[in-house]
Design a protein around this motif. Structure first.
Motif, PDB file in Angstrom:
ATOM      1  N   PRO A   2       0.421  -1.136   0.515  1.00 59.74           N
ATOM      2  CA  PRO A   2      -0.096   0.308  -0.328  1.00 59.74           C
ATOM      3  C   PRO A   2       1.215   0.740   0.127  1.00 59.74           C
ATOM      4  CG  PRO A   2      -0.448  -2.130   1.459  1.00 59.74           C
ATOM      5  CD  PRO A   2       0.751  -1.644   1.212  1.00 59.74           C
ATOM      6  N   LEU A   3       0.261   2.042  -0.417  1.00 62.69           N
ATOM      7  CA  LEU A   3       0.745   3.337  -0.198  1.00 62.69           C
ATOM      8  C   LEU A   3       1.893   3.686   0.822  1.00 62.69           C
ATOM      9  CD1 LEU A   3      -1.495   5.616  -2.852  1.00 62.69           C
ATOM     10  CD2 LEU A   3       0.500   4.800  -3.512  1.00 62.69           C
ATOM     11  N   PHE A   4       0.830   3.237   2.235  1.00 63.02           N
ATOM     12  CA  PHE A   4       1.517   4.059   3.421  1.00 63.02           C
ATOM     13  C   PHE A   4       1.448   2.595   4.335  1.00 63.02           C
ATOM     14  CE2 PHE A   4      -1.018   7.520   1.329  1.00 63.02           C
ATOM     15  CZ  PHE A   4       0.196   8.580   1.725  1.00 63.02           C
ATOM     16  N   PRO A   5       2.558   2.870   5.590  1.00 64.95           N
ATOM     17  CA  PRO A   5       2.380   2.029   5.453  1.00 64.95           C
ATOM     18  C   PRO A   5       0.969   1.901   7.082  1.00 64.95           C
ATOM     19  CG  PRO A   5       3.738   3.338   6.785  1.00 64.95           C
ATOM     20  CD  PRO A   5       2.629   3.458   5.975  1.00 64.95           C
ATOM     21  N   VAL A   6       0.261   0.025   7.399  1.00 68.55           N
ATOM     22  CA  VAL A   6      -1.176   0.096   7.731  1.00 68.55           C
ATOM     23  C   VAL A   6      -1.608   0.483   8.952  1.00 68.55           C
ATOM     24  CG1 VAL A   6      -3.095  -1.456   8.000  1.00 68.55           C
ATOM     25  CG2 VAL A   6      -1.390  -1.440   5.663  1.00 68.55           C
ATOM     26  N   ASP A   7      -2.035   1.311  10.032  1.00 67.01           N
ATOM     27  CA  ASP A   7      -2.233   1.722  10.965  1.00 67.01           C
ATOM     28  C   ASP A   7      -3.127   1.431  11.947  1.00 67.01           C
ATOM     29  OD1 ASP A   7      -2.530   2.701  13.582  1.00 67.01           O
ATOM     30  OD2 ASP A   7      -2.777   5.063  12.623  1.00 67.01           O
ATOM     31  N   ASN A   8      -3.100   0.173  11.829  1.00 65.81           N
ATOM     32  CA  ASN A   8      -3.891  -1.120  13.174  1.00 65.81           C
ATOM     33  C   ASN A   8      -4.777   0.247  14.507  1.00 65.81           C
ATOM     34  OD1 ASN A   8      -3.187  -3.531  11.456  1.00 65.81           O
ATOM     35  ND2 ASN A   8      -1.248  -3.292  12.479  1.00 65.81           N
ATOM     36  N   GLY A   9      -4.655   0.461  14.493  1.00 65.48           N
ATOM     37  CA  GLY A   9      -4.933   1.409  15.787  1.00 65.48           C
ATOM     38  C   GLY A   9      -5.755   1.829  15.671  1.00 65.48           C
ATOM     39  N   ASP A  10      -6.491   1.537  16.823  1.00 64.49           N
ATOM     40  CA  ASP A  10      -8.178   3.346  16.840  1.00 64.49           C
ATOM     41  C   ASP A  10      -8.575   3.418  17.863  1.00 64.49           C
ATOM     42  OD1 ASP A  10      -9.601   1.317  14.926  1.00 64.49           O
ATOM     43  OD2 ASP A  10     -10.468  -0.554  16.330  1.00 64.49           O
ATOM     44  N   ARG A  11      -6.843   4.468  17.723  1.00 61.79           N
ATOM     45  CA  ARG A  11      -6.843   5.964  18.436  1.00 61.79           C
ATOM     46  C   ARG A  11      -5.869   6.301  17.774  1.00 61.79           C
ATOM     47  NH1 ARG A  11     -10.122   6.878  21.978  1.00 61.79           N
ATOM     48  NH2 ARG A  11      -8.728   8.727  22.481  1.00 61.79           N
ATOM     49  N   LYS A  12      -6.079   7.785  16.926  1.00 57.65           N
ATOM     50  CA  LYS A  12      -5.277   9.083  16.526  1.00 57.65           C
ATOM     51  C   LYS A  12      -4.338   9.800  17.438  1.00 57.65           C
ATOM     52  CE  LYS A  12      -6.001   6.579  12.389  1.00 57.65           C
ATOM     53  NZ  LYS A  12      -5.386   5.557  11.399  1.00 57.65           N
ATOM     54  N   HIS A 211     -19.873   1.203  -5.142  1.00 62.85           N
ATOM     55  CA  HIS A 211     -18.814   1.728  -5.858  1.00 62.85           C
ATOM     56  C   HIS A 211     -18.495  -0.049  -6.311  1.00 62.85           C
ATOM     57  CE1 HIS A 211     -15.178   1.952  -7.895  1.00 62.85           C
ATOM     58  NE2 HIS A 211     -15.479   2.991  -7.678  1.00 62.85           N
ATOM     59  N   PRO A 212     -18.376  -0.635  -7.069  1.00 65.76           N
ATOM     60  CA  PRO A 212     -18.883  -1.876  -7.664  1.00 65.76           C
ATOM     61  C   PRO A 212     -17.519  -2.499  -6.468  1.00 65.76           C
ATOM     62  CG  PRO A 212     -17.827  -1.023  -9.663  1.00 65.76           C
ATOM     63  CD  PRO A 212     -18.817  -0.166  -8.683  1.00 65.76           C
ATOM     64  N   VAL A 213     -16.555  -1.753  -6.735  1.00 64.94           N
ATOM     65  CA  VAL A 213     -15.127  -2.493  -6.003  1.00 64.94           C
ATOM     66  C   VAL A 213     -15.516  -2.371  -3.987  1.00 64.94           C
ATOM     67  CG1 VAL A 213     -12.104  -1.668  -5.510  1.00 64.94           C
ATOM     68  CG2 VAL A 213     -13.262  -1.538  -7.834  1.00 64.94           C
ATOM     69  N   VAL A 214     -15.867  -1.352  -3.783  1.00 63.20           N
ATOM     70  CA  VAL A 214     -15.950  -1.155  -2.293  1.00 63.20           C
ATOM     71  C   VAL A 214     -16.948  -2.404  -2.141  1.00 63.20           C
ATOM     72  CG1 VAL A 214     -17.091   0.093  -1.204  1.00 63.20           C
ATOM     73  CG2 VAL A 214     -15.139   1.001  -2.385  1.00 63.20           C
ATOM     74  N   ILE A 234      -9.279   4.897   8.064  1.00 64.33           N
ATOM     75  CA  ILE A 234      -8.271   4.340   9.008  1.00 64.33           C
ATOM     76  C   ILE A 234      -6.977   4.140   9.709  1.00 64.33           C
ATOM     77  CG2 ILE A 234     -10.727   5.107  10.197  1.00 64.33           C
ATOM     78  CD1 ILE A 234     -11.008   2.632  11.213  1.00 64.33           C
ATOM     79  N   SER A 235      -7.358   3.046   8.329  1.00 60.09           N
ATOM     80  CA  SER A 235      -5.894   2.277   7.691  1.00 60.09           C
ATOM     81  C   SER A 235      -5.454   3.058   7.624  1.00 60.09           C
ATOM     82  CB  SER A 235      -6.002   1.217   7.303  1.00 60.09           C
ATOM     83  OG  SER A 235      -6.960   0.157   7.191  1.00 60.09           O
ATOM     84  N   ARG A 236      -5.037   4.218   7.119  1.00 58.66           N
ATOM     85  CA  ARG A 236      -3.996   5.227   7.262  1.00 58.66           C
ATOM     86  C   ARG A 236      -3.317   6.047   8.482  1.00 58.66           C
ATOM     87  NH1 ARG A 236      -3.016   3.013   2.101  1.00 58.66           N
ATOM     88  NH2 ARG A 236      -4.203   4.032   0.778  1.00 58.66           N
ATOM     89  N   PRO A 237      -2.303   6.083   8.669  1.00 61.28           N
ATOM     90  CA  PRO A 237      -1.693   6.266   9.992  1.00 61.28           C
ATOM     91  C   PRO A 237      -2.261   8.321   9.315  1.00 61.28           C
ATOM     92  CG  PRO A 237       0.155   6.397   8.251  1.00 61.28           C
ATOM     93  CD  PRO A 237      -0.920   5.975   7.735  1.00 61.28           C
ATOM     94  N   ARG A 238      -2.779   8.397  11.069  1.00 62.27           N
ATOM     95  CA  ARG A 238      -2.592   9.932  11.132  1.00 62.27           C
ATOM     96  C   ARG A 238      -4.613  10.064  10.244  1.00 62.27           C
ATOM     97  NH1 ARG A 238       2.016  12.369  14.623  1.00 62.27           N
ATOM     98  NH2 ARG A 238       0.126  13.350  15.080  1.00 62.27           N
ATOM     99  N   ALA A 266      -6.329  -5.950  -0.210  1.00 63.93           N
ATOM    100  CA  ALA A 266      -8.183  -4.997  -0.482  1.00 63.93           C
ATOM    101  C   ALA A 266      -6.892  -3.500  -0.307  1.00 63.93           C
ATOM    102  CB  ALA A 266      -8.618  -4.949   0.833  1.00 63.93           C
ATOM    103  N   ILE A 267      -6.465  -2.958   0.297  1.00 62.21           N
ATOM    104  CA  ILE A 267      -5.793  -1.559   0.806  1.00 62.21           C
ATOM    105  C   ILE A 267      -5.615  -1.676  -1.155  1.00 62.21           C
ATOM    106  CG2 ILE A 267      -4.609   0.331   0.912  1.00 62.21           C
ATOM    107  CD1 ILE A 267      -4.790  -1.242   4.059  1.00 62.21           C
ATOM    108  N   GLU A 268      -4.508  -1.643  -1.242  1.00 61.45           N
ATOM    109  CA  GLU A 268      -3.800  -1.835  -2.880  1.00 61.45           C
ATOM    110  C   GLU A 268      -5.396  -1.888  -4.207  1.00 61.45           C
ATOM    111  OE1 GLU A 268      -1.058  -5.098  -2.559  1.00 61.45           O
ATOM    112  OE2 GLU A 268       0.627  -3.485  -2.131  1.00 61.45           O
ATOM    113  N   GLU A 269      -6.615  -2.492  -3.922  1.00 63.82           N
ATOM    114  CA  GLU A 269      -7.202  -2.864  -4.400  1.00 63.82           C
ATOM    115  C   GLU A 269      -7.969  -1.436  -4.910  1.00 63.82           C
ATOM    116  OE1 GLU A 269     -11.281  -5.831  -6.357  1.00 63.82           O
ATOM    117  OE2 GLU A 269      -9.473  -5.791  -4.313  1.00 63.82           O
ATOM    118  N   LEU A 270      -7.967  -1.020  -3.496  1.00 63.33           N
ATOM    119  CA  LEU A 270      -8.893   0.256  -3.117  1.00 63.33           C
ATOM    120  C   LEU A 270      -8.652   1.354  -3.634  1.00 63.33           C
ATOM    121  CD1 LEU A 270     -10.853  -0.170  -0.277  1.00 63.33           C
ATOM    122  CD2 LEU A 270     -12.116  -0.027  -1.912  1.00 63.33           C
TER     123      LEU A 270
END
Length: 275
Positions: A2-12, A211-214, A234-238, A266-270
């Motif tokens: 993916p373009l950015f590292p996946v942020d796995n936390g639900d706090r920002k 959207h068909p991809v989503v 929210i998978s994107r950092p910050r 899946a993120i890359e597909e989106l």
């Protein structure tokens, strides 16, 4: 990858605080009572702790609604963001008057975060930011300041304009269907400077669900398209997503976007949507 590292936390992070990766917006509320019930339920679940509003929303009635919510759930449980109209920045007196009016409607002495709603044409960004800093931070009306609808060049100027405070947020239109400029220009700059992106209109008024991809990914991962679209953000950092809902059932669907993450595939597909 993916373009950015996946942020796995639900706090920002926002400044020295953290907030839930999903907050709730208050633009264009049609049914205040239902909106009140949804906002209260969101906070009382413990999953959401930030609400976004603005003096412009409903000509102040949205701030009054948020004030009702704060009195119901407790001020200390909510990180409150509000926004001042850009022309308030033309004079210190007008800016202070507007901020004090927002605080009065919210029923608080200090708001957590105040944003410039969009750049004021005809005044340098640096001057706009310095004026907000002087009044909002200097007089104790806000804990943090930020901007909204600032592009990467405007954000860059804003970052270098403050004297002692920092720009901690840029709130912009960002969704899985409206992502190219944010991901190519704005988010990299934000990440380098510890700025959090608040994504408004993240569901494109429901269009993401069509959207068909989503839809295909949602079926594959056993989630709804709404949940996939929010989880992508929210998978994107910050990045904090701030959808709006007045429907408690829809609220529960929104909350179901947290607590898991899409796979990198899946993120890359989106990410390829719109290419």
């Amino acid at each position: 990858m993916p373009l950015f590292p996946v942020d796995n936390g639900d706090r920002k992070p926002i400044g020295g605080d953290t907030v839930s990766a999903i907050g709730l917006g208050t633009w264009a509320i049609r049914n205040p009572r239902r909106a009140f019930e949804a906002l209260v339920e969101a906070i009382e679940t413990g999953l959401v702790d930030n609400i976004d509003t603005a003096e412009m929303y409903g000509e102040g009635t949205a701030e009054e609604l948020v004030g009702e919510v704060l009195r119901k759930v407790g001020r200390e449980r909510v990180f409150v963001t509000t926004k001042v109209l850009p022309w308030r920045l033309r004079s210190f007196e007008e800016l202070e008057k507007a901020i004090r009016a927002s605080l009065r409607r919210l029923g608080v002495e200090t708001v957590d975060l105040i944003l410039i709603h969009w750049p004021l044409e005809g005044m340098p960004v640096s001057e706009q930011v310095r004026r907000l800093e002087k009044i909002a931070i200097g007089k104790g009306y806000a804990r943090y300041i930020g901007v909204s609808n600032f592009d990467d060049r405007e954000l860059e100027e804003a970052l270098h304009a403050t004297a002692s405070a920092e720009i901690v947020v840029d709130q912009v239109h960002y969704s899985v269907l409206h992502r190219r400029w944010v991901e190519e220009k704005l988010l990299p700059l934000a990440l380098r400077n510890n700025v959090t992106i608040q994504a408004y209109t993240p569901l494109e008024r429901g269009r993401v669900a069509e959207h068909p991809v989503v839809r295909r990914i949602a079926e594959r991962v056993g989630r709804t398209p709404i949940q996939v679209a929010l989880n992508y953000l929210i998978s994107r950092p910050r990045v904090v997503a701030i959808p709006k809902t007045e429907n408690r059932e829809h609220l529960r669907e929104i909350l179901g976007a947290m607590g898991w993450r899409l796979t990198e595939d899946a993120i890359e597909e989106l990410e390829r949507i719109g290419e």
